[in-house]
Write an enzyme that holds these catalytic residues in place. Sequence first.
Site, PDB file in Angstrom:
ATOM      1  N   ASP A 160      24.344   8.507 -24.978  1.00  0.00           N
ATOM      2  CA  ASP A 160      23.505   9.395 -24.179  1.00  0.00           C
ATOM      3  C   ASP A 160      23.919   9.295 -22.715  1.00  0.00           C
ATOM      4  O   ASP A 160      25.087   9.048 -22.425  1.00  0.00           O
ATOM      5  CB  ASP A 160      22.021   9.020 -24.381  1.00  0.00           C
ATOM      6  CG  ASP A 160      21.095  10.229 -24.315  1.00  0.00           C
ATOM      7  OD1 ASP A 160      20.998  10.808 -23.216  1.00  0.00           O
ATOM      8  OD2 ASP A 160      20.493  10.593 -25.335  1.00  0.00           O
ATOM      9  N   HIS A 201      17.504  11.121 -19.596  1.00  0.00           N
ATOM     10  CA  HIS A 201      17.442  11.434 -21.031  1.00  0.00           C
ATOM     11  C   HIS A 201      17.647  10.189 -21.889  1.00  0.00           C
ATOM     12  O   HIS A 201      16.859   9.890 -22.796  1.00  0.00           O
ATOM     13  CB  HIS A 201      18.496  12.498 -21.335  1.00  0.00           C
ATOM     14  CG  HIS A 201      18.378  13.151 -22.672  1.00  0.00           C
ATOM     15  ND1 HIS A 201      18.958  12.637 -23.813  1.00  0.00           N
ATOM     16  CD2 HIS A 201      17.777  14.302 -23.054  1.00  0.00           C
ATOM     17  CE1 HIS A 201      18.717  13.451 -24.833  1.00  0.00           C
ATOM     18  NE2 HIS A 201      17.989  14.461 -24.404  1.00  0.00           N
ATOM     19  N   SER A 413      15.796  15.989 -29.448  1.00  0.00           N
ATOM     20  CA  SER A 413      16.309  14.792 -28.772  1.00  0.00           C
ATOM     21  C   SER A 413      15.303  13.656 -28.828  1.00  0.00           C
ATOM     22  O   SER A 413      15.663  12.494 -28.717  1.00  0.00           O
ATOM     23  CB  SER A 413      16.618  15.090 -27.301  1.00  0.00           C
ATOM     24  OG  SER A 413      17.815  15.797 -27.151  1.00  0.00           O
TER      25      SER A 413
END
Length: 495
Positions: A160, A201, A413
């Site tokens: 990520d 994220h 996600s």
Amino acid sequence: MKNLRRKTLAAASAATLGIGLALTGGLAPAAAAGPDTSYLVLAPQGANTSKAAARVAAAKGTVVASYDQIGVLVVRSTNPDFATEVAGAGVESVASTAGLGTALDEGETVEVSAADVASATGDPTKEPLYGQQWDMDMIHVPQAHAVNNGSANVVVGVLDSGISSTHPDLATQIAKDKSTSCIGGVTNTTEAAWNPTTSDHGTHVAGTIAAAVNGVGVTGIAPGVKVAAVKVVNDDGYIFPEAAVCGFLWAADHGMQLTNNSYYIDPWELNCKNDARQRPVWQAVQRAIRYSQSKGVLNVASAGNSNYDLAHKITDTGSPNNGTPENRENLTNACLDLPAEAPGVVTVGAVGPTGAKSYYSSYGQGVIDVTAPGGDTRYRTQGVRSTSTDGILSTTFNTATRTNGWGYKQGTSMSGPHATGVAALALSAHPEMTPGQLSSFLERTAVAKSCPEGVYNPVPLISATDPHLYDATCSGGARNGFYGAGMVDAYNVVK
């Protein structure tokens, strides 16, 4: 995961011109150099890369990373004819990855204020913000923790945008010795390199999997396991194929049993092996995934946020030209959403607080393996506007102020790391399982969910011009296109 509007990063740098001296007698000017461009060069399957490396040098390229395990080289060259000149014995395929960067779908982060954190009471036996983690109750995390909250022998690679190593809910959870940046397809193990720079994220994903039970903030699904930051998203917010290949191999060779992949690898959502430009990407990524599986890694991936039927690939309206539609010829079900549709990868859809398919979640009979909470902040129930609290609450990192916190996001996600966290608990309880056995176990212990009747239209009021924008049709029985084998269940895997 990205939605249907996509963009890609242009070539890395402007062309620099080589200047030749014009002499009487006809010496031609030196050839003009092109942009400094990244390539994937693949040796034949099973062959080493020595012949390919020799051809790279002859074609005026520089090998920046050699993945001999799978016969893949990451190369940079300013030779505009490099792809043509490198072809030959020892090289199976080659492709430039310039323009093949995929923008990570950040989604909005709704941060929890410091005052809200300070006043949160939650459940005193858990974490202060636990009362806002509806997702944990949905998959029976409290019941699971009473039996097993995870083993430190299990390490999850979070492919990520990096993980904040200073976050109070994550500082003790990160396997720093197994963390790296893979930007450019090249590893960099310095702590600064694998920390987040422009995106929270990866920090949010990591918290869902393994945030500590420490009386601060939130709890993760498997707080006893470790996470490793494997940074594959560059500072411009793009994932390039060479970074993903590097990530899979790093995880495989550094003792990780699971990876979480909340992204896809092609600027179109679908990567087509019958496209000459995309075929080397397909080959390199699949080789990397197969290698990781052979080393005992189960890879988990998000299905995508396009409300797209992955079992019936008729159109793909995204393109590498900032959302301008392009004609995609030869689009078939052989075109895959990578890594989600690669063989052996667990593909995860998303549900909201009611347990129904999230309006954005992609789906497909035979494609979705399981589903998990991903949030649905558009509507909690049909036609009723909801709030940010219907997203997923987890750890965050504000890249502007460089501060840690907590906040809400939604998307597949977010559902992916729920499935990864449950898989980490399962492996903690059953450490002898192979990737295939673990994948099967995750499905067998999921709670089946039936298809809704007729056309599913969760948000009919979203657009006056297109009230059916998020229509979807579910097919299948106990295992179906919306939910796969069902909702992952943390208690079922450890009881």
